[in-house]
Write a protein that holds these residues in place. Structure first.
Motif, short mmCIF file in Angstrom:
data_model
loop_
_atom_site.label_atom_id
_atom_site.label_comp_id
_atom_site.label_asym_id
_atom_site.label_seq_id
_atom_site.Cartn_x
_atom_site.Cartn_y
_atom_site.Cartn_z
N ASP A 131 -7.21 -13.70 -32.43
CA ASP A 131 -5.65 -13.83 -32.20
C ASP A 131 -4.46 -13.93 -32.70
O ASP A 131 -3.66 -14.03 -32.03
N TYR A 132 -4.46 -13.07 -33.89
CA TYR A 132 -3.25 -12.83 -34.62
C TYR A 132 -2.81 -11.37 -34.70
O TYR A 132 -4.15 -10.12 -34.49
N ILE A 133 -1.73 -11.39 -35.15
CA ILE A 133 -1.13 -9.74 -35.61
C ILE A 133 -0.81 -10.00 -36.63
O ILE A 133 -0.11 -10.86 -37.07
N VAL A 134 -1.31 -9.66 -37.61
CA VAL A 134 -0.89 -9.18 -39.04
C VAL A 134 0.68 -8.69 -39.62
O VAL A 134 -0.05 -7.21 -39.36
N TRP A 135 0.81 -8.39 -40.25
CA TRP A 135 2.13 -7.93 -41.08
C TRP A 135 2.14 -8.10 -42.27
O TRP A 135 2.52 -10.08 -42.35
N ALA A 136 2.30 -7.63 -43.09
CA ALA A 136 2.25 -7.21 -44.54
C ALA A 136 4.08 -7.08 -44.81
O ALA A 136 4.47 -6.23 -44.17
N ALA A 137 5.07 -7.73 -45.71
CA ALA A 137 5.92 -7.63 -45.85
C ALA A 137 6.48 -8.16 -47.30
O ALA A 137 5.53 -8.68 -48.01
N LYS A 138 7.26 -8.03 -47.60
CA LYS A 138 8.52 -8.41 -48.88
C LYS A 138 9.40 -9.50 -48.45
O LYS A 138 10.84 -8.99 -47.77
N GLU A 139 9.18 -10.34 -49.29
CA GLU A 139 10.58 -11.53 -49.26
C GLU A 139 11.34 -11.62 -50.69
O GLU A 139 10.80 -11.54 -51.40
N ASN A 140 12.29 -12.37 -49.95
CA ASN A 140 13.12 -12.59 -52.08
C ASN A 140 13.52 -11.19 -51.62
O ASN A 140 13.45 -11.11 -53.41
N ASP A 141 13.57 -9.95 -51.54
CA ASP A 141 14.03 -9.21 -52.70
C ASP A 141 12.30 -8.69 -53.44
O ASP A 141 13.48 -8.09 -55.01
N LEU A 143 3.07 -12.18 -42.46
CA LEU A 143 3.22 -12.86 -41.56
C LEU A 143 2.15 -13.03 -40.36
O LEU A 143 1.56 -11.83 -39.61
N LEU A 144 2.13 -13.64 -39.58
CA LEU A 144 1.07 -14.18 -38.99
C LEU A 144 1.48 -14.44 -37.77
O LEU A 144 2.37 -15.51 -37.55
N TYR A 145 1.36 -13.54 -37.00
CA TYR A 145 1.85 -13.72 -35.15
C TYR A 145 0.74 -14.61 -34.03
O TYR A 145 -0.36 -13.06 -34.13
N ASN A 146 0.55 -15.81 -33.68
CA ASN A 146 -1.27 -16.41 -32.63
C ASN A 146 -0.26 -15.64 -31.52
O ASN A 146 0.59 -16.53 -30.98
N LYS A 147 -1.01 -14.95 -31.00
CA LYS A 147 -1.20 -14.03 -29.52
C LYS A 147 -0.96 -15.28 -28.46
O LYS A 147 -0.59 -15.44 -27.45
N GLU A 148 -2.64 -16.42 -28.79
CA GLU A 148 -2.58 -17.64 -27.62
C GLU A 148 -1.48 -18.34 -28.10
O GLU A 148 -1.62 -18.45 -26.40
N TRP A 149 -0.94 -18.88 -28.86
CA TRP A 149 0.15 -19.76 -28.46
C TRP A 149 1.09 -19.10 -29.23
O TRP A 149 2.09 -20.65 -28.95
#
Length: 583
Positions: free
Chosen positions: A383-393, A401-407
């Motif tokens: 149910d997820y679209i998953v992105w890898a990212a850098k946070e806080n420099d 970052l996980l986007y739940n498509k269903e909810w």
């Protein structure tokens, strides 16, 4: 939630995320994973490959080792993989911006063939769609999209009655190399005249039959057979039939075209307007969307491959990295950071009110501006679209970052990853800080989960007091949950701790949760499960008068945990006044 990390929002509950165990033996050398690729052989066995430093390695599930099968790649170059199944077999192609195209036949998973031919093909990132290879980011030609032949390598070239040797009356084992490599699976027959034995290949590298057995390496043509009875003196051993192919001749590794281009030949499309580099090519509903750094182009090829629409589809939107988008059944998800001050996760799909394909925002519930997506990767998983990212420099990716498509909800978890692959139905990530691969959402590690509610007035705009606060959910016996509150943006106050062996745990009420995340290996199932018991703990709040309140939940131990609800009880109105700190 106003702030959350390592909790998944599943709509009816929040749940502590599963762990990230190492896959296979650890590599301690400095570096990072340059790519992950998978391929299934014709019998359904799946193989996982990783790139790191100058190496390409295959994971051996029997002993957990990573076996290097290539050691001379250019250091640190990202590897682009593409699977392709033809009548010849199941193939894994891979390229970098400096090398390739290379190919692995899954029947011989440790053999790599370099098909690079400067007169036929190019280096660059690749995808295979509609029986042709798409290639981009060829160095010096970053705004050109290359297309190979629509695979016309079939029917393959047939060979008959190729002599392989003769018996001497004593030897039972024979080996050699066929005159032609790139052998087509299920086409080879090796026949011994006396005793009469016919061995045929099974499409997966084995030669089988009554009276003997053997192997064939389809990529190199190397063969070996062992007979139950030694062939008699001068008995002939012949390859009575086999086919071979050549993907650089009207196949997916052939990008050539005649002076007057014919349908099905190679091609190229300039996409130079705006001068922003091509990042990736993804299909949607029969068309191809070419995502640049600051624009999206539409490539629509006619069914007869004689004409193409090649034009800018959208300007002012694009992706920062070639892995920052993925194609799904819903459309194309991507991170748009063309505006540094307004980074957005988008879905490129049909608009609900028209027949147009439009990019719509999916990140209204999360602020993405504190993240850097220059080395991002994106994948669809359950149910997820998953992105890898850098946070806080951070210097390397440190967040998923996980986007739940269903909810239509977002979650944020720890994750040191820069590429992904789904292997045997499970999600794996290639590390951004070392040369290792980790399974994502599996087991239970020492994960610090933190979840903070919004600053809430309890739907009552006047001052109030609250006597009791209740938290309910399920947890493993080994887990602990710290509960804090803060009134009117004041300091956090500890209400107490919920432990998995507390007197408020409901014994006799057990739920089995899979060790792998929901949606991966069967909810409450799989080989490994954990027992979670229901808890409901009431705390005395004893608050002073307040206008708004926040709650914070933090984990302190290892084990399963969810929170299904919390309740403010016995709330008493105290009139329309400012909190004492403002009077």
């Amino acid at each position: 939630s106003s702030n959350s990390r390592n909790f998944l929002d599943l709509g009816d509950r929040i749940e502590l995320v599963r762990g990230q165990p190492l896959l296979g033996t650890e590599n301690v050398d400095a570096g990072f994973v340059t790519g992950l690729g998978t391929v299934r052989d014709v019998e359904g066995n799946e193989y996982l490959y990783k790139g790191f430093l100058t190496n390409l390695a295959r994971y051996d599930a029997t002993d957990g080792s990573w076996d290097n099968i290539k050691t001379d790649l250019t250091t640190g170059e990202d590897i682009s993989f593409a699977q392709y199944r033809t009548p010849a077999g199941s193939m894994l192609w891979f390229n970098t911006k400096k090398e390739g195209p290379f190919r692995i036949n899954a029947a011989n998973p440790d053999t790599i063939v370099n098909f690079y031919n400067a007169a036929k093909n190019y280096h660059g990132y690749i995808a295979i769609q509609d029986n042709r290879m798409f290639l981009w980011l060829n160095e010096g030609n970053e705004t050109v999209l290359y297309l190979s032949y629509i695979d016309n390598d079939y029917p393959y070239t047939a060979v008959t009655n190729e002599s392989l040797g003769a018996g001497d009356g004593s030897d039972t084992t024979f080996s050699g190399t066929l005159a032609h490599p790139y052998v087509v699976g299920r086409s080879l027959s090796i026949v011994c005249s006396s005793p009469s034995v016919t061995l045929t290949d099974d499409g997966n590298g084995l030669l089988t039959g009554t009276g003997g057995s053997g192997t064939i390496n389809y990529s190199t043509g190397a063969w070996a057979v062992t007979y139950d009875v030694a062939p008699v003196l001068a008995a002939t051993i012949i390859a009575t039939a086999y086919d071979y192919e050549n993907p650089t001749s009207e196949g997916v590794a052939d990008f050539t075209y005649s002076a007057t281009r014919l349908a099905g030949q190679g091609d190229f499309q300039f996409q130079a307007q705006g001068s922003d580099e091509i990042q990736t090519v993804l299909p949607y509903d029969g068309e191809f969307y070419v995502l640049h750094e600051r624009s999206i182009w539409l490539l629509d090829l006619t069914d007869d491959d004689t004409q193409a629409t090649n034009k800018i589809y959208r300007e002012g939107t694009g992706i920062p990295n070639w892995r920052a988008a993925c194609a799904t059944g819903d459309g194309i998800y991507y991170i748009d950071d063309s505006d540094d001050e307004n980074k957005v996760a988008r879905l490129l799909s049909y608009d609900n009110t028209s027949t147009k394909v439009l990019p719509t925002s999916k990140s209204a519930n999360i602020d993405l501006n504190s993240f850097n997506f220059d080395d991002s990767a994106c994948i669809e998983f359950g149910d997820y679209i998953v992105w890898a990212a850098k946070e806080n420099d951070a210097e390397s990716n440190n967040t998923l970052l996980l986007y739940n498509k269903e909810w239509d909800l977002w979650s944020k978890i720890d994750g040191l990853f820069r590429c992904f692959a789904i292997f045997n139905g499970k999600l794996y990530g290639g590390s951004s800080v070392d040369n290792n691969v980790y399974q994502i959402f599996s087991g239970f590690d020492e994960i610090i989960g933190n979840w903070e509610s919004k600053d809430w007035d309890l739907d009552e705009e006047e001052l109030k007091k609250c006597k009791k606060f209740v938290v309910e959910g399920e947890m493993a016996e080994s887990q602990e949950l710290l509960v804090d509150v803060a009134f009117d943006e004041g300091d956090w106050q500890r209400l107490g701790t919920i432990t998995g062996d507390g007197e408020y745990i409901q014994t006799g009420s057990e739920t089995y949760y899979g060790a792998d995340m929901y949606g991966v290996d069967g909810y409450g199932g799989g080989e490994d499960t954990v027992i979670a018991r229901r808890y409901m703990r009431e705390f005395k709040l004893g608050s002073t008068k307040f206008l708004r309140v926040k709650v914070r939940l933090r984990t302190e131990a290892v084990g399963y945990l969810n929170v299904k609800q919390f309740i403010y009880k016995d709330v008493r109105s105290k009139g329309y006044k400012l909190p004492s700190m403002f009077r």
